[in-house]
Design an enzyme around this catalytic site. Structure first.
Site, PDB file in Angstrom:
ATOM      1  CB  SER A  15      -7.810  16.624  25.700  1.00  0.00           C
ATOM      2  OG  SER A  15      -6.776  15.694  25.963  1.00  0.00           O
ATOM      3  CB  SER A  17      -3.712  14.131  26.052  1.00  0.00           C
ATOM      4  OG  SER A  17      -4.548  13.268  26.786  1.00  0.00           O
ATOM      5  CE  LYS A  64     -11.760   5.650  25.210  1.00  0.00           C
ATOM      6  NZ  LYS A  64     -11.998   5.547  26.664  1.00  0.00           N
ATOM      7  CG  ASN A  85      -6.931   4.025  26.233  1.00  0.00           C
ATOM      8  OD1 ASN A  85      -6.324   2.960  26.084  1.00  0.00           O
ATOM      9  ND2 ASN A  85      -6.723   4.816  27.272  1.00  0.00           N
ATOM     10  CG  ASP A 100      -9.697   4.374  29.143  1.00  0.00           C
ATOM     11  OD1 ASP A 100      -8.987   5.388  29.218  1.00  0.00           O
ATOM     12  OD2 ASP A 100     -10.501   4.180  28.209  1.00  0.00           O
ATOM     13  N   GLY A 124     -22.045   1.911  33.321  1.00  0.00           N
ATOM     14  CA  GLY A 124     -21.784   2.042  31.898  1.00  0.00           C
ATOM     15  C   GLY A 124     -21.439   0.716  31.266  1.00  0.00           C
ATOM     16  CE1 TYR A 244      -9.092  16.664  31.842  1.00  0.00           C
ATOM     17  CE2 TYR A 244      -9.895  14.486  31.237  1.00  0.00           C
ATOM     18  CZ  TYR A 244      -9.105  15.592  30.970  1.00  0.00           C
ATOM     19  OH  TYR A 244      -8.346  15.628  29.823  1.00  0.00           O
ATOM     20  N   GLY A 265     -11.986  12.478  37.025  1.00  0.00           N
ATOM     21  CA  GLY A 265     -11.155  11.695  36.118  1.00  0.00           C
ATOM     22  C   GLY A 265      -9.762  12.216  35.868  1.00  0.00           C
TER      23      GLY A 265
END
Length: 308
Positions: A15, A17, A64, A85, A100, A124, A244, A265
């Site tokens: 990640s 983030s 989630k 999220n 998202d 999905g 990603y 992503g």
């Protein structure tokens, strides 16, 4: 005052983030710290959520639904996705969001992708897929096809989404579009053609789609294949993969081989983070976070080392 923010999920070693958000907090001059909580066991995640020792958290696979259940208040974006999220802690009250879909659509529109009048396939049936399904619908396509491993599951998920959207439209003042030229909730419910199927039964829909979005986790593990038969891909299609940071996925390789326009992503990650900063600004009334959207995107993309 130092505030603590986190990303929660498993695995999250890839990640970006933490570096993205910490770059924004540095730019804003805030003593806030963004860290990671890679918790492999559901019980660990549930304890972390119950303690509420954070200003905000971002949540990724597989927590989630648990984050949504832990919230006191659920924004429409999280309710429709059946998963959150983002959890924001406003004075002890946990508010659930799902950014998202907004991040996915905003990142693709930034790249010049046009949803209006398009045929879109979303792969999905989990919370990420539903969030993207709704955001794509708000962008004004002619049709959105939800495709999963079984027709029955796709039908159930899409029917539940449509029922819940209809209930929202019926009992509240219409929620306006979030972006110019997008559709409101009522307009989505009345105007967009939704269909469903499986990867086997929807071959024609996949082959005929203008835009294909893979919102499954396939590609996060070595040896993962693509969700559908990639021989169906055409050079004039746009293909997006939410994954990603795990190397080239099977879908990415096939899309490039077919000559498709392909995006991973990374842009979605930055896009949903931009939306999340706006949520933080609103719930904390922190003027320092009132940074223009384009600048926020640039700060985060640069911090993560993404091309833009």
């Amino acid at each position: 005052m130092t505030e603590h923010l986190y990303i929660l999920g498993h695995p999250i070693g890839h990640s970006k983030s933490p570096v993205m958000y910490n770059a924004v907090f540095k730019r804003a001059g805030l003593p806030w710290v963004y860290g990671a909580r890679d918790l492999p066991e559901p019980a660990q995640a549930e304890r972390f959520l119950a303690e509420r020792d954070f200003l905000s958290i971002n949540i990724t696979t597989p927590y989630k639904p648990a984050a949504l259940a832990a919230a006191d208040v659920q924004a429409a974006s999280a309710r429709l996705a059946h998963g959150a999220n983002v959890l924001a802690n406003k004075g002890g009250t946990l508010i659930a969001y799902n950014t998202d879909g907004q991040g996915c659509v905003a990142s693709l529109e930034r790249e010049g992708v046009t949803f209006k009048g398009a045929s879109v396939v979303v792969c999905g049936t989990g919370p990420t897929s539903l969030s993207i399904l709704h955001a794509v619908a708000q962008a004004g396509p002619a049709e959105v096809v939800l495709v999963g491993r079984s027709v029955e599951r796709s039908h159930e998920v899409l029917r539940t989404y449509a029922d819940e959207l209809g209930e929202m439209v019926g009992r509240i003042v219409d929620m306006p579009a979030l972006r110019e030229h997008h559709l409101s909730f009522a307009e989505v419910y009345k105007q967009v053609n939704f269909r469903y199927g499986s990867y086997d039964t929807s071959r024609q829909a996949i082959a005929g789609a203008d835009i294909i979005i893979d919102a499954t986790p396939l590609g996060m593990n070595e040896g993962d294949g693509a969700p559908f038969d990639t021989a169906l891909l055409r050079a004039d299609q746009t293909v997006f993969d939410v994954v990603y940071g795990h190397g080239e996925t099977a879908l990415a390789a096939a899309a490039r081989e077919a000559g498709c326009t392909f995006f991973d992503g990374a842009g979605m990650l930055v896009g949903q983070a931009v939306v999340t900063v706006g949520i933080l600004r609103d719930i904390t009334e922190t003027a320092a976070l009132d940074i223009p959207e384009d600048e926020l995107f640039a700060i985060m993309a640069d911090a993560a080392g993404f091309d833009r």
